[in-house]
Design an enzyme around this catalytic site. Structure first.
Site, PDB file in Angstrom:
ATOM      1  N   HIS A 133       0.848  -1.187   0.000  1.00 24.14           N
ATOM      2  CA  HIS A 133       0.000   0.000   0.000  1.00 24.14           C
ATOM      3  C   HIS A 133       0.886   1.240   0.000  1.00 24.14           C
ATOM      4  O   HIS A 133       2.110   1.144   0.172  1.00 24.14           O
ATOM      5  CB  HIS A 133      -0.932   0.003   1.227  1.00 24.14           C
ATOM      6  CG  HIS A 133      -0.203  -0.031   2.523  1.00 24.14           C
ATOM      7  ND1 HIS A 133      -0.081  -1.172   3.289  1.00 24.14           N
ATOM      8  CD2 HIS A 133       0.472   0.927   3.189  1.00 24.14           C
ATOM      9  CE1 HIS A 133       0.626  -0.907   4.366  1.00 24.14           C
ATOM     10  NE2 HIS A 133       0.986   0.367   4.323  1.00 24.14           N
TER      11      HIS A 133
HETATM   12  C1  T46 Z   1       3.021   0.749   6.880  1.00 21.48           C
HETATM   13  C2  T46 Z   1       3.768  -0.524   7.047  1.00 21.48           C
HETATM   14  C3  T46 Z   1       5.252  -0.305   7.129  1.00 21.48           C
HETATM   15  C4  T46 Z   1      -4.211  -0.325  13.388  1.00 21.48           C
HETATM   16  O1  T46 Z   1      -5.340  -0.516  13.876  1.00 21.48           O
HETATM   17  N1  T46 Z   1      -3.437   0.705  13.838  1.00 21.48           N
HETATM   18  C5  T46 Z   1      -2.183   0.952  13.329  1.00 21.48           C
HETATM   19  O2  T46 Z   1      -1.521   1.904  13.783  1.00 21.48           O
HETATM   20  C6  T46 Z   1      -1.686   0.102  12.282  1.00 21.48           C
HETATM   21  C7  T46 Z   1      -0.329   0.363  11.685  1.00 21.48           C
HETATM   22  C8  T46 Z   1      -2.478  -0.921  11.849  1.00 21.48           C
HETATM   23  N2  T46 Z   1      -3.714  -1.131  12.396  1.00 21.48           N
HETATM   24  C9  T46 Z   1      -4.514  -2.267  11.944  1.00 21.48           C
HETATM   25  C10 T46 Z   1      -4.990  -2.207  10.502  1.00 21.48           C
HETATM   26  C11 T46 Z   1      -5.062  -3.660  10.096  1.00 21.48           C
HETATM   27  O3  T46 Z   1      -6.299  -4.188  10.476  1.00 21.48           O
HETATM   28  O4  T46 Z   1      -3.701  -3.445  12.032  1.00 21.48           O
HETATM   29  C12 T46 Z   1      -3.970  -4.321  10.958  1.00 21.48           C
HETATM   30  C13 T46 Z   1      -2.708  -4.625  10.176  1.00 21.48           C
HETATM   31  O5  T46 Z   1      -2.299  -3.441   9.461  1.00 21.48           O
HETATM   32  P1  T46 Z   1      -1.720  -3.498   7.975  1.00 21.48           P
HETATM   33  O6  T46 Z   1      -2.323  -4.617   7.235  1.00 21.48           O
HETATM   34  O7  T46 Z   1      -1.851  -2.128   7.372  1.00 21.48           O
HETATM   35  O8  T46 Z   1      -0.177  -3.824   8.261  1.00 21.48           O
HETATM   36  P2  T46 Z   1       1.061  -3.786   7.258  1.00 21.48           P
HETATM   37  O9  T46 Z   1       2.150  -4.495   7.941  1.00 21.48           O
HETATM   38  O10 T46 Z   1       0.680  -4.227   5.909  1.00 21.48           O
HETATM   39  O11 T46 Z   1       1.429  -2.218   7.140  1.00 21.48           O
HETATM   40  C14 T46 Z   1       1.921  -1.517   8.274  1.00 21.48           C
HETATM   41  C15 T46 Z   1       1.252  -0.149   8.401  1.00 21.48           C
HETATM   42  O12 T46 Z   1      -0.179  -0.336   8.427  1.00 21.48           O
HETATM   43  C16 T46 Z   1       1.587   0.782   7.270  1.00 21.48           C
HETATM   44  O13 T46 Z   1       1.172   2.097   7.571  1.00 21.48           O
HETATM   45  O14 T46 Z   1       3.503   1.693   6.268  1.00 21.48           O
HETATM   46  O15 T46 Z   1       3.326  -1.315   8.153  1.00 21.48           O
END
Ligand code: T46
Length: 134
Positions: A51
């Site tokens: 993303h």
């Molecule tokens: C990024 C990369 C490096 C939250 O509720 N609060 C938060 O602060 C974050 C970061 C995530 N979430 C929730 C949203 C999803 O349901 O945690 C779950 C996993 O998040 P996501 O699928 O976005 O995780 P990654 O590892 O794909 O991405 C993360 C960050 O979201 C993103 O901003 O830049 O790490």
């Protein structure tokens, strides 16, 4: 052309007991930190990210272990290994990011300039390209 990979070096404050790194807003981290999160226990073969963000600055550092990060600005992509607790990666807005090849012991710590906001995410590469065009 400037590299997409902007590394921030965190000076280790070491003595005979070991090492310590201090992350301070507007010093080692070039923005006000509103949020900190960390990713750990990533299963073997799992990749994350895929993303971009509309308006978010982040610094990512593997405080232990390592992972490979791919950044893409829509025109080119570059990769870097985060493999040291003194090596941070600055990730700006409108940059597609992917995290791959997490070691089993990896703890990826991320400092962010904004609170969590799902509407700030662009979670499809086609949509990302459209946003860049507009
Ligand atoms: C990024 C990369 C490096 C939250 O509720 N609060 C938060 O602060 C974050 C970061 C995530 N979430 C929730 C949203 C999803 O349901 O945690 C779950 C996993 O998040 P996501 O699928 O976005 O995780 P990654 O590892 O794909 O991405 C993360 C960050 O979201 C993103 O901003 O830049 O790490």
């Amino acid at each position: 052309m400037l590299s997409l990979i902007q590394i921030v070096h965190f000076p280790p404050l070491g003595d005979e007991r070991g090492s310590l790194v201090a992350l301070e807003a507007h010093k080692t981290v070039p923005f006000d930190v509103k949020r900190v999160y960390y990713i750990f226990g990533t299963q073997e073969g799992v990749s994350r990210g895929f993303h971009a963000h509309r308006a978010l600055q982040q610094v990512a550092v593997c405080v232990t272990g390592k992972c490979r990060i791919l950044l893409d600005d829509g025109q080119r992509s570059e990769e870097v290994w985060l493999d040291s607790p003194t090596k941070g990666l600055l990730i700006g807005d409108l940059v597609w990011r992917e995290m791959h090849d997490f070691s089993v012991d990896c703890v990826l710590l991320v400092l962010a300039s904004e609170h969590y906001d799902e509407t700030d995410y662009i979670r499809s590469y086609d949509a990302f390209k459209q946003v860049l065009k507009s």
